[in-house]
Structure formats: C-alpha cells, structure tokens
Design a protein around this motif. Structure first.
Motif, short mmCIF file in Angstrom:
data_model
loop_
_atom_site.label_atom_id
_atom_site.label_comp_id
_atom_site.label_asym_id
_atom_site.label_seq_id
_atom_site.Cartn_x
_atom_site.Cartn_y
_atom_site.Cartn_z
N ARG A 163 -12.85 -0.06 3.04
CA ARG A 163 -12.83 -0.85 1.85
C ARG A 163 -11.84 -0.26 0.84
NH1 ARG A 163 -18.55 -3.67 0.37
NH2 ARG A 163 -18.99 -4.79 2.39
N GLN A 164 -11.98 1.15 0.65
CA GLN A 164 -11.11 1.59 -0.07
C GLN A 164 -9.80 1.59 0.23
OE1 GLN A 164 -12.80 5.64 -0.56
NE2 GLN A 164 -14.15 5.00 -2.23
N ALA A 165 -9.42 1.77 1.47
CA ALA A 165 -8.05 1.80 2.11
C ALA A 165 -7.48 0.14 1.99
CB ALA A 165 -8.03 2.05 3.53
N GLN A 166 -8.46 -0.69 2.13
CA GLN A 166 -7.95 -2.07 1.45
C GLN A 166 -7.58 -2.28 0.09
OE1 GLN A 166 -11.02 -4.74 3.09
NE2 GLN A 166 -9.97 -5.24 4.91
N VAL B 161 -6.41 -0.07 -2.05
CA VAL B 161 -5.25 0.78 -2.21
C VAL B 161 -4.11 0.61 -1.14
CG1 VAL B 161 -4.50 3.11 -2.64
CG2 VAL B 161 -6.66 2.46 -3.36
N LYS B 162 -3.47 -0.31 -1.35
CA LYS B 162 -2.05 -0.63 -0.47
C LYS B 162 -1.19 0.28 -0.76
CE LYS B 162 -4.05 -5.13 0.40
NZ LYS B 162 -3.74 -6.62 0.18
N ASP C 280 3.03 -1.21 -6.12
CA ASP C 280 3.52 -1.03 -7.39
C ASP C 280 2.60 -1.44 -8.34
OD1 ASP C 280 5.14 -0.03 -9.67
OD2 ASP C 280 6.30 -1.65 -9.58
N THR C 281 1.96 -0.55 -8.95
CA THR C 281 0.62 -0.93 -9.82
C THR C 281 1.06 -0.89 -11.46
OG1 THR C 281 -0.01 1.47 -10.04
CG2 THR C 281 -1.13 -0.10 -8.11
#
Length: 171
Positions: free
Chosen positions: A157-160, A162-163, A167-168
């Motif tokens: 879920r964390q990998a999904q 944080v792509k 650009d955040t």
C-alpha cells in the motif's frame, strides 16, 4: 538489595488494562469447490502444484467493541506435469469478535493478525474436509504467517501511494 526496575515493570503491566477478545461467531460466508479433473473425465496419478492466495478483510460492526474479520482463500491446484487444472476452491470464512482495551493505533494490526490466527484452525479443517470429500487427498494447509502477510500488505500500500518520479511540489 532488591531490583526495583523489575518491580516497576510489573506494576506498569498490572496497571495496563488487559486485552479482552471473545469469538462471538464463526461462519462460512461463501464457498465453492470445483473438481475440474472429474468434469474432464481425466484420471490417474497426478502430482499437484497447489497455489494458495489469502486476503483478509476487517470492519467495525455497529455494536460497541464488535468487529468482523473475513479470511478469503483461493486455492488453485494444477498438475505439475501437464499444468492441467485439478481443482479450484474459494472460501470466505468470517468471525465476529468482541475486542476491548486495544489501543486505537493497534486495532488494525490486531484485527488482521490475531483474529485470523483464531480462525485459521477452522479454515484448515474445512479445506481438508472439502478437498477430501471432493475426491482428492485432504489438503492440510501450512500455517500462515499473518504478521508477514500484514507487513507485506502495508508495504504494498505504501508503494502504491508513493509513485516514483511523481512531482509532489505545488506552485
């Protein structure tokens, strides 16, 4: 001279409220078993290659301190030699739990680790009985490491979320 650190730890443990967990109900929500080998009319000795997928679902119920946990299994058995499907079993097995004195930040892992541990022996027996009654040797599931399963799902879920390369920054 007495060891006061051990006494302090015992006092703190005694002051903390004890976790209470009761299994109020257990049930098969959904189950299917297909003996594909028999439907095709195939027979003889085949070495099975069994794949087991496990998914867990938990939700709070309307009653105070009550939660429902569902373990979903998909068991796919194919012949090692030919790759032909032997059987397919899907099982959704649920439990209703009364849980008290678990901290809010710990309830999610508690529901997805401890509750399935309580359900697993019953799921194992159902799988063994159904596969035996379905014309195969009883399938005795290996013990599932629910801690590892939980950690893998959190990491996924964390990998999904944080792509890479996204650009955040906002202008």
């Amino acid at each position: 001279m007495a060891d006061t650190s051990a006494n302090g730890a015992q006092d703190a443990a005694a002051a903390a409220p004890q976790i209470k967990m009761n299994v109020l109900a257990q049930f098969i929500r959904d189950m299917s078993f297909e003996n594909i080998l028999a439907q095709k009319g195939a027979g003889g000795e085949m070495q099975p290659d069994v794949q087991v997928q496990v998914n867990l679902d938990a939700r709070k119920r309307q009653q105070e301190h009550q939660f429902e946990v569902v373990m979903k299994l998909k068991i796919d058995s194919k012949s090692k030699g030919s790759g032909d499907q032997m059987f397919l079993m899907e099982l959704d097995y649920g439990g209703v739990f009364h849980i008290e004195n678990v901290l809010e930040e710990q309830i999610h892992p508690f529901l997805l680790i401890e509750c399935p541990r309580m359900l697993f022996p019953f799921v194992r027996r159902i799988v063994a009985d159904v596969t035996r009654d379905g014309g195969f040797p009883p399938l005795n599931l290996e013990t599932i490491d629910f801690v590892s399963l939980y950690r893998n799902e959190i990491a996924r879920r964390q990998a999904q979320t944080v792509k890479p390369g996204a650009d955040t920054a906002q202008s």
